[in-house]
Design an enzyme around this catalytic site. Structure first.
Site, mmCIF file in Angstrom:
data_model
loop_
_atom_site.group_PDB
_atom_site.id
_atom_site.type_symbol
_atom_site.label_atom_id
_atom_site.label_comp_id
_atom_site.label_asym_id
_atom_site.label_seq_id
_atom_site.Cartn_x
_atom_site.Cartn_y
_atom_site.Cartn_z
ATOM 1 N N SER A 101 20.844 33.104 13.635
ATOM 2 C CA SER A 101 20.008 33.322 14.802
ATOM 3 C C SER A 101 20.825 34.016 15.898
ATOM 4 C CB SER A 101 19.426 31.985 15.281
ATOM 5 O OG SER A 101 18.450 32.170 16.269
ATOM 6 N N HIS A 155 12.011 29.830 10.845
ATOM 7 C CA HIS A 155 13.330 30.202 11.374
ATOM 8 C C HIS A 155 14.351 29.087 11.186
ATOM 9 C CE1 HIS A 155 16.182 32.432 13.721
ATOM 10 N NE2 HIS A 155 16.280 31.488 14.626
ATOM 11 N N ASP A 210 10.169 33.217 8.148
ATOM 12 C CA ASP A 210 10.721 33.294 9.501
ATOM 13 C C ASP A 210 10.023 34.428 10.239
ATOM 14 O OD1 ASP A 210 12.186 33.505 11.818
ATOM 15 O OD2 ASP A 210 14.137 33.722 10.831
#
Length: 384
Positions: free
Chosen positions: A151, A353, A320
């Protein structure tokens, strides 16, 4: 596989000013970090793990007397785990502006002897990487075997490959993106507005008032958390289940909590508001928004990555939608155009995610295999 066990954070103070991308500087600052494993004789087995939004330097292991204090990527890092601390010397660094030890808005501004509050300067991904490089210098690490992150941490890893191409042999970018979409920026701004409009925020100087803008933090976390989960995952976990359905299988017809998903989001928001700093949330989400290495190259990611020298591992997850596989493929395509060696894994996983934090066997095996390759190519495998 076993846990690292008990770990302890360390702190290093830097007196030399850090010039910031947005102008100005931090005159002095402290970075908090943790290390796991043993640095080998030529210091070639070091791996830097960069953290995401609400994480920290505490990547793995637990703190003494607190068995619940497990590191945020404990599934990934440890003896016999994909990033094996029997082989690699792993470093986790808390970013500037955080609320977990490194200098941030909660700390005293030496110019005023009061907490920085809203006066803490806006920092960027590139500023964090510059600070991390100084820590590496202080630890005597000229080159990392790998820089890794998921991320927002993946953005930092990518920035490392651009800013310090000779200082890493491998770049591991997981569930990340070369820049945020307009939709992502919009979600971040809604979250920030929730904090900024909370009466307890007091323009960022709420510390002096002895309050915390909890309502704003709750809403910010709820908005963010929705984006970390996939629709399939939410449907499987919660669907349209009613809270206390066994007792009363009907709606309340008010504005309280009817559905399990409402209860879950409010729980997450309440928990977040107890430990996270509102100014830190503003800073980190803005750093997310600003990251765009292609901006200085006319929007060309290929040109932005032209100076990189590392080998790359890029991974994405099918569900995601926050940092979709399409964004990871942009990175891969730009690297291929530059004739970089890149391994790409697109993993079919239902968790959205947040999948990069979970112990999906296929994902873990791919990362393990990549680090095996790094290990086999190590110039010196023995430890000091």
């Amino acid at each position: 596989m076993s846990s690292i066990g008990i770990v302890s954070p360390q702190a290093m103070r830097f007196a030399e000013p850090l010039r910031l991308q947005g102008g100005g500087a931090l005159a002095e600052y402290t970075l908090v970090y943790e290390t796991y494993g043993t640095l080998n004789a030529d210091k070639s087995n070091a791996v830097l793990v960069c953290h995401a939004l609400n994480a920290s330097h505490h990547v793995a292991g637990t703190y003494e007397g607190d068995p619940k204090s497990t590191g945020w990527w404990n599934t990934m890092v440890g003896p016999g785990k994909p990033l094996d601390t029997d082989r690699f010397f792993v470093i986790g660094v808390n970013n500037l502006g955080s609320c977990f030890g490194s200098t941030g808005p909660m700390h005293l501004n030496p110019a005023t002897n009061k907490p920085y509050g809203a006066a803490f300067p806006v920092v960027t991904v590139e500023d964090w990487v510059a600070a991390q490089a100084r820590l590496a210098d202080a630890l005597g690490i000229a080159q990392f075997a790998a820089v890794m992150g998921g991320s927002l941490g993946g953005m930092q890893a990518l920035a490392w490959s651009i800013m310090f191409p000779d200082r890493l042999r491998h770049c591991v970018v997981i569930a990340s993106t070369p820049k945020l979409s307009a939709q992502n920026i919009a979600f971040n701004d809604v979250a920030r507005q929730a904090i900024l409009s909370d009466p307890d925020y007091h323009g960022g100087d709420f510390y002096a008032h002895g309050v915390v803008p909890k309502n704003g933090l709750r809403v910010a976390r709820m908005v963010g958390h929705i984006t970390y989960l996939s629709n399939d995952d939410m449907a499987e976990k919660f669907g349209r289940k009613l809270r206390n359905a066994a007792e009363n299988n009907d709606y309340k017809f008010d504005f309280g909590i009817d559905f399990e998903i409402e209860s879950y989001l409010r729980y997450q928001g309440d928990k977040f508001s107890e430990y996270f700093d509102a100014n830190t949330y503003l800073l980190i989400t803005k750093a997310l928004d600003y990251f765009d290495p292609a901006r200085e190259f006319g929007g060309s990611l290929t040109r932005a990555l032209a100076g990189t020298k590392a080998e790359f591992f890029v991974a994405s997850f099918s569900t995601d939608w926050r940092f979709s596989p399409e964004r990871s493929r942009e990175i891969v395509e730009a690297l291929v155009c530059n004739r970089r060696r890149v391994t790409y894994a697109e993993i079919d996983a239902p968790h959205g995610h947040d999948a990069f934090l979970l112990e999906d066997e296929r994902y873990m095996n791919m990362v393990r295999a990549y680090y095996q390759r790094i290990w086999e190519a190590m110039p010196v495998k023995g430890q000091a």
